[in-house]
Structure formats: structure tokens, C-alpha cells
Design a protein around this motif. Structure first.
Motif, PDB file in Angstrom:
ATOM      1  N   ILE A  15       1.830   5.249 -13.887  1.00 10.36           N
ATOM      2  CA  ILE A  15       1.150   5.564 -12.629  1.00 10.36           C
ATOM      3  C   ILE A  15       0.057   6.588 -12.932  1.00 10.36           C
ATOM      4  N   PRO A  17      -3.796   8.605 -11.717  1.00 12.72           N
ATOM      5  CA  PRO A  17      -4.614   9.000 -10.559  1.00 12.72           C
ATOM      6  C   PRO A  17      -5.913   8.204 -10.500  1.00 12.72           C
ATOM      7  N   LYS A  18      -6.671   8.433  -9.434  1.00 11.96           N
ATOM      8  CA  LYS A  18      -7.826   7.592  -9.120  1.00 11.96           C
ATOM      9  C   LYS A  18      -8.953   7.671 -10.142  1.00 11.96           C
ATOM     10  N   CYS A  68      -3.086   2.285 -10.484  1.00 14.10           N
ATOM     11  CA  CYS A  68      -3.918   3.436 -10.127  1.00 14.10           C
ATOM     12  C   CYS A  68      -3.747   3.746  -8.647  1.00 14.10           C
ATOM     13  N   LEU A  69      -3.286   4.944  -8.348  1.00  9.30           N
ATOM     14  CA  LEU A  69      -3.120   5.369  -6.958  1.00  9.30           C
ATOM     15  C   LEU A  69      -4.323   6.206  -6.526  1.00  9.30           C
ATOM     16  N   LEU A  71      -5.113   9.012  -5.583  1.00 10.90           N
ATOM     17  CA  LEU A  71      -4.729  10.411  -5.519  1.00 10.90           C
ATOM     18  C   LEU A  71      -5.425  11.186  -6.631  1.00 10.90           C
ATOM     19  N   SER A  73      -4.002  13.649  -8.195  1.00 13.33           N
ATOM     20  CA  SER A  73      -2.945  13.845  -9.189  1.00 13.33           C
ATOM     21  C   SER A  73      -1.693  13.142  -8.689  1.00 13.33           C
ATOM     22  N   ILE A  74      -0.816  12.825  -9.603  1.00 10.00           N
ATOM     23  CA  ILE A  74       0.401  12.082  -9.258  1.00 10.00           C
ATOM     24  C   ILE A  74       1.543  13.069  -9.070  1.00 10.00           C
ATOM     25  N   SER A  76       5.391  14.533  -8.678  1.00 20.26           N
ATOM     26  CA  SER A  76       6.635  14.233  -9.373  1.00 20.26           C
ATOM     27  C   SER A  76       7.808  14.784  -8.565  1.00 20.26           C
ATOM     28  N   VAL A  78       7.445  10.495  -7.594  1.00 20.11           N
ATOM     29  CA  VAL A  78       6.658   9.690  -6.670  1.00 20.11           C
ATOM     30  C   VAL A  78       7.535   8.548  -6.174  1.00 20.11           C
ATOM     31  N   ILE A  85       2.381   4.088   0.332  1.00 18.42           N
ATOM     32  CA  ILE A  85       1.683   4.183  -0.946  1.00 18.42           C
ATOM     33  C   ILE A  85       0.693   3.038  -1.129  1.00 18.42           C
ATOM     34  N   ASP A  94      -3.417  -3.459  -8.545  1.00 21.70           N
ATOM     35  CA  ASP A  94      -2.526  -2.308  -8.411  1.00 21.70           C
ATOM     36  C   ASP A  94      -1.282  -2.690  -7.619  1.00 21.70           C
TER      37      ASP A  94
END
Length: 211
Positions: A15, A17-18, A68-69, A71, A73-74, A76, A78, A85, A94
């Protein structure tokens, strides 16, 4: 699902981040893995339904994909089972990458006795593999399909022990017509969340007719 065996492969989902694109993930990780002494038989398949890096790590078959979410940052931990989501995702790949763990969470949530379900599924997967009918790329049910079929039997007979569930599995699917979909959740429960208009909803009316 907790039914792996010694010869099972491992599906790993990263996972990110953008600001990390899937193209960058696949292209930059490939040379790093190739240089590692534990890695063999490495292949990158970016055009697959689920883009993946396939390799062996000390002889263990691993499929590594990435989602890729949107966000910075991911967090923890998630929670990938949360439908929220999916809201702001813009790449359908995705969604397909997230589909694996989300389906696993959902299947386990739908059965009353998880231990009996897992024992049933181990038996069915072993039976299917030994008869050469375990591979969706060859037109046979794959792991998820067998799991849904097993979960459906567990829903019909929630108080049975695993040995009886195995018998009921073969009895049910020997007599059941497959023109009726095997469902463990109603279609209304599986609607895409608002804000995810790009996600299509399955419909029996839109399904291809049987041959």
C-alpha cells in the motif's frame, strides 16, 4: 484465508501513498529484486488484470502487487475492509489490487464458524488440485471461487462440523444448476460507495448467458 499449505504461493500487497505511482513501483523495485541473492524467476507483468511482480524468494512463489491510496501517508494500521477507502480512487487497477484482501475479509465475515470453513476449504482445494481442476486461467474455479462455494455451504449449514460440510459440498454442487449464481451476500450489500462512480455493479441480467 488461513488455508495455505507448504506449496502455496504468497500474495503480497504493498500500500503506497499518492505520490508513488504504480509504474514507478514496478520499474524501480524490479532491479532491486533482481540483485538480491534470494530472488529467482522474476517477471514483471504490468499489463495483467492485477499488475504484479512474480518471483521466487528462496524457492517460495511470491506475487507482489501495489495499490496507491489518495493519501499523503499510509496510516498504521490501515483498514482495507472499509468501503470509504474506495471513494477517491481514480485508477481501476487500484481497486482490483485491493480486491484480494477485501474479498478475504468479507468471506470470513460471512461464515459463522471460521474453523469449520477453513477445514472444509482445505479439503476442497486439495481435492481440486489433485484432479487438475484448480486454475481460473484454465477455465476452472480458482482459489476465491472455491472459497465462495465453500462459504455458501457453510451459510446453508452453519451448525455442521467440517466432515459433514464436505459431504454437503459435493451433494449440493452435484445437484445444483450453475445458471443460478452462488452468492454469499445480497447484491444490495455490494453496491459501490458514493463517490466511486467508475466502479461497475455486477448484475445477473448483464452476465453472459450459459453456453
Amino acid at each position: 484465508l488461513g488455508v495455505h499449505s507448504e506449496d502455496s504461493d504468497i500474495d503480497v500487497l504493498a500500500i503506497v501513498p499518492k505520490h508513488v505511482t504504480r509504474q514507478a513501483f514496478l520499474s524501480e523495485l524490479e532491479p532491486i529484486l533482481r540483485q538480491h541473492p534470494s530472488v529467482t524467476k522474476l517477471h514483471v507483468v504490468p499489463e495483467a488484470f492485477v499488475p504484479v511482480i512474480k518471483f521466487h524468494w528462496d524457492g517460495v512463489d511470491i506475487d507482489l502487487s501495489c495499490a496507491c491510496l489518495p493519501l499523503d501517508s499510509i496510516p498504521s494500521p490501515v483498514d482495507l475492509s472499509d468501503n470509504e477507502i474506495l471513494k477517491d480512487l481514480r485508477d481501476a487497477k487500484d481497486v482490483t489490487c485491493l480486491n484480494g484482501p477485501r474479498v478475504t475479509f468479507e468471506i470470513l465475515r460471512r461464515v459463522r464458524n471460521v474453523d469449520s470453513f477453513r477445514t472444509l476449504l482445505r479439503c476442497i482445494k486439495m481435492w481440486a488440485r489433485r484432479r487438475g481442476i484448480y486454475a481460473n486461467i484454465l477455465g476452472f474455479p480458482g482459489g476465491v471461487a472455491w472459497a465462495i462455494m465453500g462459504a455458501f455451504v457453510c451459510q446453508l449449514y452453519p451448525n455442521m462440523d467440517a466432515s459433514m460440510l464436505v459431504e454437503k459440498f459435493f451433494w449440493l454442487y452435484n445437484s445444483r444448476g450453475f445458471d443460478v449464481p452462488v452468492k454469499i451476500a445480497s447484491i444490495d450489500e455490494c453496491r459501490p460507495p458514493k463517490g466511486a462512480a467508475y466502479m461497475s455493479q455486477w448484475s445477473a441480467m448483464a452476465a453472459p448467458p450459459p453456453p
